[in-house]
Design a protein around this motif. Structure first.
Motif, PDB file in Angstrom:
ATOM      1  N   VAL A  39      58.847  50.202 -66.756  1.00 20.08           N
ATOM      2  CA  VAL A  39      60.093  50.864 -67.196  1.00 20.08           C
ATOM      3  C   VAL A  39      61.109  50.763 -66.059  1.00 20.08           C
ATOM      4  O   VAL A  39      60.828  51.198 -64.943  1.00 20.08           O
ATOM      5  CB  VAL A  39      59.851  52.345 -67.555  1.00 20.08           C
ATOM      6  N   ASN A 137      66.890  48.457 -77.298  1.00 22.61           N
ATOM      7  CA  ASN A 137      65.643  48.609 -76.537  1.00 22.61           C
ATOM      8  C   ASN A 137      64.448  48.759 -77.465  1.00 22.61           C
ATOM      9  O   ASN A 137      64.518  49.469 -78.458  1.00 22.61           O
ATOM     10  CB  ASN A 137      65.734  49.848 -75.640  1.00 22.61           C
ATOM     11  N   PHE A 139      60.090  49.412 -77.595  1.00 24.33           N
ATOM     12  CA  PHE A 139      59.049  50.121 -76.850  1.00 24.33           C
ATOM     13  C   PHE A 139      57.678  49.613 -77.282  1.00 24.33           C
ATOM     14  O   PHE A 139      57.359  49.662 -78.474  1.00 24.33           O
ATOM     15  CB  PHE A 139      59.145  51.627 -77.107  1.00 24.33           C
ATOM     16  N   ASP A 141      53.675  49.899 -75.660  1.00 27.47           N
ATOM     17  CA  ASP A 141      52.892  50.432 -74.546  1.00 27.47           C
ATOM     18  C   ASP A 141      51.871  49.393 -74.093  1.00 27.47           C
ATOM     19  O   ASP A 141      50.689  49.506 -74.377  1.00 27.47           O
ATOM     20  CB  ASP A 141      52.195  51.730 -74.979  1.00 27.47           C
ATOM     21  N   ARG A 153      57.438  47.845 -70.737  1.00 29.13           N
ATOM     22  CA  ARG A 153      57.074  48.737 -71.857  1.00 29.13           C
ATOM     23  C   ARG A 153      58.328  49.184 -72.613  1.00 29.13           C
ATOM     24  O   ARG A 153      58.248  49.641 -73.747  1.00 29.13           O
ATOM     25  CB  ARG A 153      56.305  49.949 -71.327  1.00 29.13           C
ATOM     26  N   GLU A 154      59.481  49.073 -71.958  1.00 29.17           N
ATOM     27  CA  GLU A 154      60.762  49.260 -72.643  1.00 29.17           C
ATOM     28  C   GLU A 154      61.593  48.046 -72.273  1.00 29.17           C
ATOM     29  O   GLU A 154      61.763  47.751 -71.086  1.00 29.17           O
ATOM     30  CB  GLU A 154      61.469  50.540 -72.181  1.00 29.17           C
TER      31      GLU A 154
END
Ligand SMILES: O=C(C[C@@H]1CCCCN1)Cn1cnc2cc(Cl)c(F)cc2c1=O
Ligand SMILES: [Mg+2]
Ligand SMILES: [Mg+2]
Length: 567
Positions: A39, A137, A139, A141, A153-154
């Motif tokens: 991130v 953006n 997301f 994980d 992860r973003e």
């Protein structure tokens, strides 16, 4: 922009967990700051480059009638229930609950959202085709975020979705997107190759990935010199040309093989070549187990297995699961006598007989095991990775390997989502039909990193002109010297009329200024130093390292000429 007002926290050293060149340079050039694993914040220099990449993406999307929207990152789980995907993603899908206890996901992609958005509107073939896109953006994980912006992860993605009444219409948009992507990657200065790819769980049949060539790339491309054939190695088809080398079938024989666990160890013990050994693996497909046989010198291609069973849920069985099924440990597995699970084999297993395989007993193997007599293969198929030098599926010659960074992908989705979510339109005969869809992604923040992977030297980044954060870097070596400061101020003002200028007006040592300038990588540099009093400055070209002493009176022309010649 005056550097004394800017925020460019350059670093001399980088944390040793920055393994890729672009990750190191993004940190050293003060372009990103990590706030959590995978991130990042984009700092001013990175933001300016992102703006330029996004502007090029927008231009090329709008040139093929793409219309920009912006969808929420917060996605209600209900829509993922409708599409059936809520249960099919594990930890990678970032889920959360709101204050009312309702479940949401932070959007990894937007098929569900866009389909729900258009289904009440695009009800007639007369309103199709439509192509909508966003830059937003995403997301995901990731288990192992790495290489900075390459696997975060973003991250920033341009995702486009097209809706069609006919396959032909989808094909047209797919081709338009394919060309638009080539334009985008050419314009941002990336060396890339479109490759035939696997569509995975997303569904649909036809898909290409766009790979930026870079050693650090996690993807391997199989391509041929003589043609534009290129395939993600996950997908590269192995053309099976039988090369049968049988000997007279002999009696099955169990041999004691203490400590032998790998195919190589078995080959060594038996004095055989690795390709004369057959490996047996237990794979979990959805909720059942199957056995795969593959030659000793080949590797099982999990993506081909997933595609064969059309499921994403394909894992190597754990040791416990293997013992439970075979009551034997991995390293001594084999097909002989196996009847309670199906056996699949790669095509090449058919080329040899009297096989050496595990005996499903630790420290014991069989030799002279023969399909048909000692075990049954349910299906032979293309289940392995292609080897470098083997013939390409299109017959265009032997494949070579290259590493690539996947910076985009275009998919023919079909009706997977429109059927699941009842996004139908009335066709010309007035009959309700599910819309035919395509989806198209570009990793915008990943593209930024890929450009740095391809455009740098030991001292820092070398920006292509098309996306450089600034065109000219004016540096006053010693602002305390009146003549230097006044001239540098003047040049900053003058050149700012026609160029984007970064002005290093800081009270810093010259060495720091030059190091920073090399890191930041602006293509042209004007250094105002000792010769300022004689109205002479130094001009430096970052891409070639050339430098010139130029009288101020000739500077505008010199800069214009050098700027035109920049890549
Ligand atoms: O995203 C796509 C296909 C295309 C790519 C271009 C733009 C539109 N989508 C495939 N994919 C990848 N990783 C995912 C991760 C999670 Cl956690 C998920 F829930 C869903 C997906 C998922 O669907
Ligand atoms: Mg991939
Ligand atoms: Mg992909």
């Amino acid at each position: 922009m005056k550097q004394s007002k800017m925020f460019i926290p350059t670093l001399r050293e980088v944390p040793n967990d920055a393994e890729s060149k672009s990750h190191q340079l993004l940190l050293k050039a003060g372009m990103i700051k990590q706030i959590a694993s995978g991130v990042y914040s984009y700092l001013p220099i990175a933001k300016r480059v992102l703006n330029k990449i996004e502007a090029i993406v927008r231009e090329e999307m709008e040139a093929i009638d793409g219309v920009e929207i912006l969808m929420p990152a917060l996605q209600p789980s209900e829509l993922w229930q409708e599409s059936g995907r809520w249960p099919s993603y594990g930890a990678e899908l970032m889920r959360m609950t709101d204050r009312h206890g309702r479940e949401f996901a932070l959007g990894p992609t937007h098929e569900e959202i866009i389909t729900s958005l258009v289904r009440d509107e695009l009800k007639s073939y007369k309103k199709l085709p439509v192509t909508l896109f966003q830059i937003q953006n995403k997301f995901r994980d990731e288990k192992r975020p790495r290489f900075g912006l390459l696997r975060g992860r973003e991250f920033i993605m341009k995702d486009a979705y097209s809706f069609h009444a006919t396959e032909e219409s989808l094909d047209e948009t797919y081709q338009d997107m394919y060309q638009a992507y080539s334009n985008i990657y050419n314009r941002v200065g990336l060396k890339f190759r479109p490759v035939i790819a696997d569509s995975g769980a997303i569904g649909g049949s036809h898909t290409h990935e766009f790979m930026a060539l870079a050693e650090i790339g996690e993807d391997t491309i199989a391509y041929t010199e003589g043609s534009d054939y290129a395939a993600n190695i996950e997908k590269a088809e192995v053309v099976y040309t039988p090369n049968v080398q049988y000997s007279a079938e002999t009696a099955l024989e169990k041999i004691h093989t203490p400590g032998v666990k790998t195919a190589q160890q078995l080959a060594d013990l038996l004095g055989k070549r690795l390709d004369e050994i057959v490996k047996s693996m237990i794979i979990k497909v959805d909720d059942r187990f199957v056995m795969f046989l593959i030659r000793g010198h080949h590797e099982l291609n999990d993506v081909k297995v997933k595609s064969f069973f059309s499921t994403e849920v394909v894992e190597m069985a754990t040791e416990a699961e293997i013992e439970g099924i075979m009551n034997a440990k991995p390293g001594s597995l084999g097909p002989v006598g196996v009847t309670k699970i199906d056996i699949y084999a790669d095509n090449a297993v058919q080329d040899i007989n009297n096989l050496a395989v595990g005996a499903n007993e630790t420290d014991y193997h069989y030799i002279n095991a023969n399909a048909g007599r000692d075990f049954k293969v349910k299906t032979y198929g293309d289940f392995r990775f292609i080897l470098e030098g083997e013939e390409a599926a299109d017959g265009s010659g032997p494949v070579k390997f290259a590493e690539g960074i996947e910076v985009g992908q275009v998919f023919k989705l079909g009706t997977k989502y429109s059927e699941a979510m009842k996004a139908t339109f009335l066709n010309e005969q007035g009959k309700a039909q599910p819309m035919i869809m395509g989806c198209y992604g570009i990793g915008v923040s990943r593209t930024l990193s890929a450009v740095i992977e391809q455009h740098h030297d030991d001292n820092g980044i070398i920006w292509p002109k098309s996306i450089t954060p600034f065109d000219i870097h004016v540096i006053s070596v010693n602002p305390k010297q009146e003549a230097q400061r006044l001239l540098a101020d003047q040049l900053y003002t003058d050149f700012s009329k026609n160029y984007q200028v970064l002005y290093d007006d800081r009270q810093e040592r010259a060495g720091v200024k030059f190091n920073d300038a090399d890191l930041i990588g602006v293509p042209l540099r004007i250094v105002v130093g000792k010769q300022a009093a004689d109205e002479i400055v130094e001009v430096k070209v970052r891409q070639t390292g050339e430098s010139f002493e130029v009288p101020v009176s000739e500077l505008a022309t010199k800069i214009e000429t050098l700027y035109q010649d920049l890549a």
